[in-house]
Design a protein around this motif. Structure first.
Motif, PDB file in Angstrom:
ATOM      1  N   THR A 102       3.416  25.571  21.686  1.00  0.00           N
ATOM      2  CA  THR A 102       2.326  24.995  20.823  1.00  0.00           C
ATOM      3  C   THR A 102       2.414  25.184  19.337  1.00  0.00           C
ATOM      4  OG1 THR A 102       1.212  26.744  21.647  1.00  0.00           O
ATOM      5  CG2 THR A 102       0.821  24.678  23.021  1.00  0.00           C
ATOM      6  N   PRO A 103       2.995  26.418  18.796  1.00  0.00           N
ATOM      7  CA  PRO A 103       2.929  26.635  17.472  1.00  0.00           C
ATOM      8  C   PRO A 103       3.868  25.534  16.623  1.00  0.00           C
ATOM      9  CG  PRO A 103       3.343  28.813  18.576  1.00  0.00           C
ATOM     10  CD  PRO A 103       3.310  27.519  19.801  1.00  0.00           C
ATOM     11  N   SER A 104       4.624  25.143  17.341  1.00  0.00           N
ATOM     12  CA  SER A 104       5.683  24.016  16.758  1.00  0.00           C
ATOM     13  C   SER A 104       4.820  22.492  16.605  1.00  0.00           C
ATOM     14  CB  SER A 104       6.949  23.720  17.213  1.00  0.00           C
ATOM     15  OG  SER A 104       6.729  23.295  18.951  1.00  0.00           O
ATOM     16  N   MET A 105       3.847  22.338  17.384  1.00  0.00           N
ATOM     17  CA  MET A 105       3.233  21.034  16.995  1.00  0.00           C
ATOM     18  C   MET A 105       2.671  20.581  16.009  1.00  0.00           C
ATOM     19  SD  MET A 105       1.858  20.710  21.115  1.00  0.00           S
ATOM     20  CE  MET A 105       1.419  19.288  20.997  1.00  0.00           C
ATOM     21  N   GLY A 106       2.022  21.621  15.048  1.00  0.00           N
ATOM     22  CA  GLY A 106       1.619  21.571  13.825  1.00  0.00           C
ATOM     23  C   GLY A 106       0.031  21.007  13.869  1.00  0.00           C
ATOM     24  N   PHE A 107      -0.594  20.975  14.868  1.00  0.00           N
ATOM     25  CA  PHE A 107      -2.023  20.326  14.992  1.00  0.00           C
ATOM     26  C   PHE A 107      -2.845  20.805  16.275  1.00  0.00           C
ATOM     27  CE2 PHE A 107       0.654  17.437  17.504  1.00  0.00           C
ATOM     28  CZ  PHE A 107      -0.159  17.220  18.474  1.00  0.00           C
ATOM     29  N   LEU A 108      -4.047  20.935  15.983  1.00  0.00           N
ATOM     30  CA  LEU A 108      -4.924  21.343  17.183  1.00  0.00           C
ATOM     31  C   LEU A 108      -5.176  20.346  18.188  1.00  0.00           C
ATOM     32  CD1 LEU A 108      -6.664  23.646  18.517  1.00  0.00           C
ATOM     33  CD2 LEU A 108      -8.427  22.935  16.867  1.00  0.00           C
ATOM     34  N   PHE A 109      -4.768  20.593  19.528  1.00  0.00           N
ATOM     35  CA  PHE A 109      -5.284  19.643  20.574  1.00  0.00           C
ATOM     36  C   PHE A 109      -6.195  20.479  21.295  1.00  0.00           C
ATOM     37  CE2 PHE A 109      -5.057  17.980  24.904  1.00  0.00           C
ATOM     38  CZ  PHE A 109      -5.447  16.506  24.644  1.00  0.00           C
ATOM     39  N   GLU A 110      -7.586  20.053  21.153  1.00  0.00           N
ATOM     40  CA  GLU A 110      -8.644  20.525  22.117  1.00  0.00           C
ATOM     41  C   GLU A 110      -9.718  19.562  22.024  1.00  0.00           C
ATOM     42  OE1 GLU A 110     -10.877  24.858  21.810  1.00  0.00           O
ATOM     43  OE2 GLU A 110      -8.862  24.853  22.107  1.00  0.00           O
ATOM     44  N   PRO A 111      -9.389  18.567  22.921  1.00  0.00           N
ATOM     45  CA  PRO A 111     -10.607  17.576  22.798  1.00  0.00           C
ATOM     46  C   PRO A 111     -11.658  17.894  23.457  1.00  0.00           C
ATOM     47  CG  PRO A 111      -8.869  17.160  24.628  1.00  0.00           C
ATOM     48  CD  PRO A 111      -8.436  18.373  23.775  1.00  0.00           C
TER      49      PRO A 111
END
Length: 511
Positions: A102-111
Motif C-alpha cells: 500500500t505505501p506505493s499507491m500514493g493515496f488513501l483508500f478507505e471508503p
C-alpha cells in the motif's frame, strides 16, 4: 503441453499468446508479445507433479474457453464462492512482500460505510451467496470494522476477517472481535522472530502474533485459519514446528493456508535467491513430515465430488472446479498425539484413490443428477446409491484397523447416518473412529503477473469485489488478476467518495 493460452508480457503487461513447456524437469510459461518479443517464467519446479494433477483431473486444455485476461471488459459470470473485500489500504506492518504493497499507491483508500452497504447488497443478490473475506491493507486499523461486519450480516452474508494479527495482541480488542463469532484468518509464518526479520522486515512481529494467537485460544468460539507465506531458504525448515504448533492449538485452529512467496514487490524492495512454486510448498510439507507420505491433489476436484457430497451436505467446496494447477490440498489427521498424513490411513496412494473416485463420479453423474436433493425420498435414494458405489473402493483403500473403533461396515453406516441427520462431522468421527481432529492444508497461489495465464482464471471461484467507479455496478475480478486493475479502480473510488463527502459537508454547512 502445446495448448495456447494468454499470458502477460513482463515488460508492457499487455496480453500475449502463451504456452507451457518443460525444460530440465521444470515447467515454464513462454509468452510472445507483439511489441516486446518473447519472454518466459518458471511455473513449477516439478513437471511430473504438475502434469499428474492434470491427468488426475482428466483435464482437456482444448475444452477451456479462450480467456484473454481482459477482466474489466469481460462478461463471463464467475459466480465466486469466496469474495475478498478491501476495506482500507492502510496497514500497521506494510511488509515488502505483501500483495497489497500500500505505501506505493500514493493515496488513501478507505471508503465510507455506504460503499460497503452497496457492494454487499450486490453480493447478497448472487445465488449462491459468496463468503466475504474482509481484506486490506489491514482491516483492524478501521475504527468502524465492527459496523462493516454488521452490514455483512444484515445482508445475510457469511463473513471472515483476514488480518496480520498485530491488533489482536491487544486482548480487549481480540475479545471484542471474538464476540462477533467471526472466523479469523491470521498471517503467521512461524514462531522464530528471524523469519519476520527476513520476510517482513519486522522481527518484533513474532511476539505480537504469538500473543494474538494465545488471545484467540482464550476467547474464540470458532475455528480459525493460519495463513503462512512459505519460502525456500527462509522458513521452509520451520514447517515441522508450525504443524506441531497447529496440532497443539487444534481446539481453535482448523486450517493452514500455505502461500508460495511470489514476486509482487518492486525492484529493490525485497530480494530472494530462489523462486517458490506450488509444488515447492508441497515438497516442503513432505520434508516437514519425513515419516509420512504426504500427497496433495487439486482442490478443484471438489466439483467432481459434488456428484456425491450434495446428497449429504449442501456446502460446496470453495475452490471446486477452478483448475488442476491452481490450489492444491491435503488433509492431516490427528490420533490425539500428532498429525498424520491422510495416506497413513490408506492402503493405496492417495492419487490412485482419487482417480478411482473421479472416474466413479463421472460415470454416476448423469443418473444422480436427475435426483432432486430437496425431496426426502430422492435424497435418500441418492445417498444409498453413493454408499453402494463407494463401499468397494473404500474397502480397498482404507486401513480400517487404523480408523474404526468397531466393525467397518456398520461403522460406515453409522457415520453416514449421522452426517445425513445433520450432526457435526467432527463429533461423528470422534465417536466412531480413532481420528480426533483434522487440519486442512491448502496451497493458495497469489500469482504475480509474470506467470499468470488465462486458463487458470476461466473458472476462478475466488475474486475481489468492488463498485465500478464509472457505472456504479457491483463487480468481481478473479484474485490473481485483480492487481492489474486495483490501483486505478481504488484511486477512482477514493476520488468519487471524497467528492461525495465534500458535497455532503457543503450541503450541511448551508443548512
Amino acid at each position: 503441453m502445446s495448448e495456447t493460452v494468454y499470458g502477460l508480457c513482463e515488460n508492457c503487461k499487455e496480453r500475449a499468446p502463451a504456452s507451457h513447456f518443460v525444460r530440465d524437469g521444470k515447467v515454464y510459461i513462454r509468452k510472445v508479445c507483439p511489441k516486446c518479443g518473447p519472454s518466459e517464467r518458471l511455473v513449477s519446479t516439478d513437471a511430473a507433479a504438475w502434469q499428474a494433477k492434470r491427468d488426475l483431473w482428466h483435464y482437456d486444455p482444448e475444452a477451456v474457453g479462450p480467456c484473454a485476461i481482459n477482466c474489466l471488459e469481460c462478461a463471463h459470470a464467475h459466480h465466486p464462492r469466496m469474495v475478498f473485500l478491501d476495506v482500507t489500504n492502510r496497514c500497521n506492518m506494510n511488509c515488502p512482500i505483501c500483495i497489497n504493497n500500500t505505501p506505493s499507491m500514493g493515496f488513501l483508500f478507505e471508503p465510507p460505510l455506504e460503499y460497503f452497504d452497496k457492494v454487499l447488497a450486490g453480493l447478497a443478490a448472487m445465488d449462491p451467496k459468496p463468503t466475504i473475506q474482509l481484506f486490506g491493507g489491514e482491516p483492524t486499523v478501521r475504527k468502524d470494522l465492527f459496523e462493516i461486519i454488521d452490514l455483512c450480516r444484515k445482508h445475510g452474508l457469511r463473513v471472515r476477517i483476514v488480518t496480520n494479527g498485530i491488533k489482536l495482541a491487544d486482548e480487549e480488542y481480540c475479545q471484542k472481535l471474538c464476540a462477533t463469532k467471526v472466523p479469523v484468518l491470521i498471517a503467521f509464518d512461524g514462531r522464530d522472530p528471524a523469519i519476520y526479520d527476513r520476510l517482513r522486515k519486522n522481527p518484533g512481529a513474532a511476539a505480537k502474533k504469538l500473543q494474538a494467537l494465545e488471545n484467540l485460544r482464550k476467547h474464540s468460539t470458532r475455528k480459525n485459519t493460519l495463513m503462512t507465506c512459505v519460502a525456500r531458504n527462509i522458513n521452509d525448515r520451520h514447517m515441522g514446528d508450525l504443524i506441531r504448533f497447529a496440532h497443539d492449538g487444534r481446539d481453535y485452529i482448523t486450517a493452514l493456508h500455505l502461500i508460495p512467496l511470489t514476486e509482487t514487490w518492486k525492484e529493490g524492495e525485497f530480494e530472494t535467491d530462489v523462486h517458490t512454486t506450488i509444488e515447492d510448498v508441497e515438497h516442503i510439507i513432505g520434508e516437514a513430515l519425513p515419516d509420512e507420505r504426504v500427497e496433495f491433489v487439486p482442490a478443484g476436484l471438489g466439483f467432481k465430488l459434488d456428484t456425491f457430497t450434495r446428497f449429504f451436505t449442501p456446502t460446496r467446496l470453495t475452490f471446486g472446479g477452478v483448475h488442476p494447477n491452481c490450489e492444491s490440498m491435503t488433509l492431516l489427521l490427528s490420533d490425539g498425539e500428532r498429525y498424520h498424513a491422510l495416506s497413513h490411513y490408506l492402503k493405496r496412494p492417495l492419487h490412485e484413490v482419487a482417480e478411482q473416485i473421479v472416474t466413479l463420479a463421472e460415470q454416476l453423474g448423469p443418473g444422480l443428477g436427475r435426483l432432486d436433493t430437496r425431496r426426502f425420498w430422492q435424497r435418500l435414494r441418492g445417498q444409498l446409491r453413493v454408499v453402494r458405489a463407494l463401499w468397494r473402493p473404500a474397502r480397498q483403500a482404507l486401513d480400517f484397523r487404523r480408523i474404526f473403533k468397531g466393525r467397518p461396515f456398520f461403522t460406515v453406516l453409522r457415520i453416514l447416518g449421522g452426517l445425513a441427520l445433520g450432526r457435526k462431522g467432527k463429533d461423528v468421527l470422534r465417536r466412531h473412529t480413532r481420528i480426533q481432529d483434522a487440519l486442512r492444508m491448502i496451497v493458495l497461489p497469489f500469482e504475480e503477473y509474470h506467470s499468470i495465464d488465462g486458463a487458470r482464471l476461466q473458472n476462478c471461484t475466488a475474486g475481489f469485489a468492488f463498485e465500478d467507479p464509472d457505472t456504479g455496478d457491483v463487480r468481481t475480478i478473479p484474485v490473481c488478476s485483480f492487481s492489474l486493475y486495483k490501483t486505478d479502480i481504488q484511486r477512482k473510488l477514493a476520488a468519487k467518495y471524497a467528492a461525495a463527502s465534500a458535497r455532503d459537508e457543503a450541503a450541511a454547512a448551508n443548512v
